[in-house]
Design a protein around this motif. Sequence first.
Motif, PDB file in Angstrom:
ATOM      1  N   PHE A 130       0.899  -1.094  -0.091  1.00 17.55           N
ATOM      2  CA  PHE A 130       0.183   0.077  -0.006  1.00 17.55           C
ATOM      3  C   PHE A 130       0.907   1.484  -0.079  1.00 17.55           C
ATOM      4  O   PHE A 130       0.572   2.124  -0.514  1.00 17.55           O
ATOM      5  CB  PHE A 130      -0.919  -0.033   1.189  1.00 17.55           C
ATOM      6  N   PRO A 137      -4.206   1.633  -8.411  1.00 23.14           N
ATOM      7  CA  PRO A 137      -4.838   1.200  -7.357  1.00 23.14           C
ATOM      8  C   PRO A 137      -4.706  -0.385  -7.005  1.00 23.14           C
ATOM      9  O   PRO A 137      -4.216  -1.048  -7.677  1.00 23.14           O
ATOM     10  CB  PRO A 137      -6.380   1.147  -7.674  1.00 23.14           C
ATOM     11  N   GLN A 244      -5.422   7.126  -0.844  1.00 26.75           N
ATOM     12  CA  GLN A 244      -4.582   7.166  -0.044  1.00 26.75           C
ATOM     13  C   GLN A 244      -3.664   8.326   0.169  1.00 26.75           C
ATOM     14  O   GLN A 244      -2.686   8.415  -0.561  1.00 26.75           O
ATOM     15  CB  GLN A 244      -3.551   5.886  -0.139  1.00 26.75           C
ATOM     16  N   ILE A 250      -6.276   6.007   5.926  1.00 25.24           N
ATOM     17  CA  ILE A 250      -5.560   4.872   5.644  1.00 25.24           C
ATOM     18  C   ILE A 250      -4.109   4.926   5.971  1.00 25.24           C
ATOM     19  O   ILE A 250      -3.942   3.845   6.874  1.00 25.24           O
ATOM     20  CB  ILE A 250      -5.370   4.655   4.008  1.00 25.24           C
ATOM     21  N   ASP A 251      -3.394   5.852   5.839  1.00 29.08           N
ATOM     22  CA  ASP A 251      -2.108   6.104   6.244  1.00 29.08           C
ATOM     23  C   ASP A 251      -2.018   5.917   7.928  1.00 29.08           C
ATOM     24  O   ASP A 251      -1.226   5.375   8.285  1.00 29.08           O
ATOM     25  CB  ASP A 251      -1.478   7.361   6.005  1.00 29.08           C
ATOM     26  N   VAL A 272      -7.963   0.764  -2.784  1.00 35.96           N
ATOM     27  CA  VAL A 272      -7.068   1.946  -2.333  1.00 35.96           C
ATOM     28  C   VAL A 272      -6.436   2.500  -3.422  1.00 35.96           C
ATOM     29  O   VAL A 272      -5.808   1.851  -4.344  1.00 35.96           O
ATOM     30  CB  VAL A 272      -5.797   1.175  -1.502  1.00 35.96           C
TER      31      VAL A 272
END
Length: 275
Positions: A130, A137, A244, A250-251, A272
């Motif tokens: 990620f 994505p 993101q 998300i981070d 994502v």
Amino acid sequence: MTNILLPTDFSDNSKNAIRYTLHLYANEKCTFYILNSAKVIATRSASFSSKLGTTVLENSKRDLAALKDALQAEFTNKNHTFKIIASANDLDDAIEIFAEKYEIDLIVMGTKGATGAKEILFGSNTTKIFKKVTSCPILAIPENHTFVVPTQIGFPSDFNRYCDAKELHFLKKMAKLHDASIRIIHIHETERLSEQQEQNMTTLKQYLKEHKHSFHWIQNYTSKEKAIHEFIDEMQIEMLAMVQYSHGFIDRMLREPVIKKIGFHLKVPFLVIPE
């Protein structure tokens, strides 16, 4: 033609993610690149490491060929072409290398679910990927998830950041696959939006004007994670998508792999989108 990278360690979890993807893209012309990392940890003996590396790589190629044959037998789809990649690199490095080499449009990975009494967000491999892969994505599929046509895609936004056409292109492309509605989720943190938030929301409306979509306001009475969980259940969301951003939602979660209490245990596939 859509190019999709499917990393696998030959586990049931990764095979389930592959099957989900083949169902999801059943009506699309795709090339699926099935990737296995056959990285060997070096030993003091260079000759032994070399022989072991060769053996592991050959086994990887053999197992990839067997998986490819099994998938072609299970899914007889003229739209789909399969290619196999056995790499001696670490998984995250291999994904980065081949995502660029084959102009990959989407990476799909399986994720681990609950372990014992705690909720695991993502395994260490998925977390690293990620953070590292920003060219396309990544779609994360929950463990044991059965394919359901995604007709409702949830898209949380605080409207603090400007969503550009590139970011929303990925979201619209996914929604277009099965004519899904995009449900934008905003969690109230103040009584009214700032001028900047209003502008960003208006831009988002413009970008989505040709797609089925709706905006939903949720009171900030609980954690964001729990609010999103409840929205997924209430609206019968079949896929969740987020951009993101650096220092974003998300981070923040990726810095805390074990989420206590409610956690962010995936119930639906999670798209994502890179910033």
